[in-house]
Scaffold this motif. Structure first.
Motif, PDB file in Angstrom:
ATOM      1  N   PRO A  28       0.651  -1.204  -0.045  1.00  0.00           N
ATOM      2  CA  PRO A  28      -0.109   0.028   0.049  1.00  0.00           C
ATOM      3  C   PRO A  28       0.799   1.318  -0.026  1.00  0.00           C
ATOM      4  O   PRO A  28       2.015   1.261   0.422  1.00  0.00           O
ATOM      5  CB  PRO A  28      -0.880  -0.007   1.187  1.00  0.00           C
ATOM      6  N   TYR A  32      -2.188   5.788   1.164  1.00  0.00           N
ATOM      7  CA  TYR A  32      -3.578   4.790   1.839  1.00  0.00           C
ATOM      8  C   TYR A  32      -2.945   4.588   3.089  1.00  0.00           C
ATOM      9  O   TYR A  32      -4.135   4.727   4.006  1.00  0.00           O
ATOM     10  CB  TYR A  32      -3.209   3.458   0.927  1.00  0.00           C
ATOM     11  N   ALA A  53      -9.208   5.819  -1.960  1.00  0.00           N
ATOM     12  CA  ALA A  53      -8.410   4.958  -2.670  1.00  0.00           C
ATOM     13  C   ALA A  53      -8.922   4.829  -4.221  1.00  0.00           C
ATOM     14  O   ALA A  53      -7.777   4.899  -5.100  1.00  0.00           O
ATOM     15  CB  ALA A  53      -8.613   3.464  -2.060  1.00  0.00           C
TER      16      ALA A  53
END
Length: 67
Positions: A28, A32, A53
């Motif tokens: 990630p 995020y 996202a």
């Protein structure tokens, strides 16, 4: 079952999601991770976490679907 009302439950859900992502060989982004911390702290909803996202990964010229 995930109860988004408790920080512990939100953190468990995030940990599970992170494990799934890592199992796919992905990492990630820092953006995020920051959003996930806001979700864990109860500052944003799960819907907002997902929307952020999706916005990061949407093609710049992609049209929004209308209802």
């Amino acid at each position: 079952m995930h109860d988004p009302a408790t920080p512990e439950s939100r953190r468990r859900a995030l940990s599970s999601a992170l494990g799934s992502v890592q199992a796919e060989g992905l990492t990630p982004s820092a953006d995020y991770a920051a959003d996930a911390e806001e979700y864990a702290a109860g500052q944003i909803s799960a819907d907002e976490l997902v929307a952020r996202a999706e916005a990061r990964h949407r093609a710049p010229d992609a049209e929004q679907a209308t209802s």
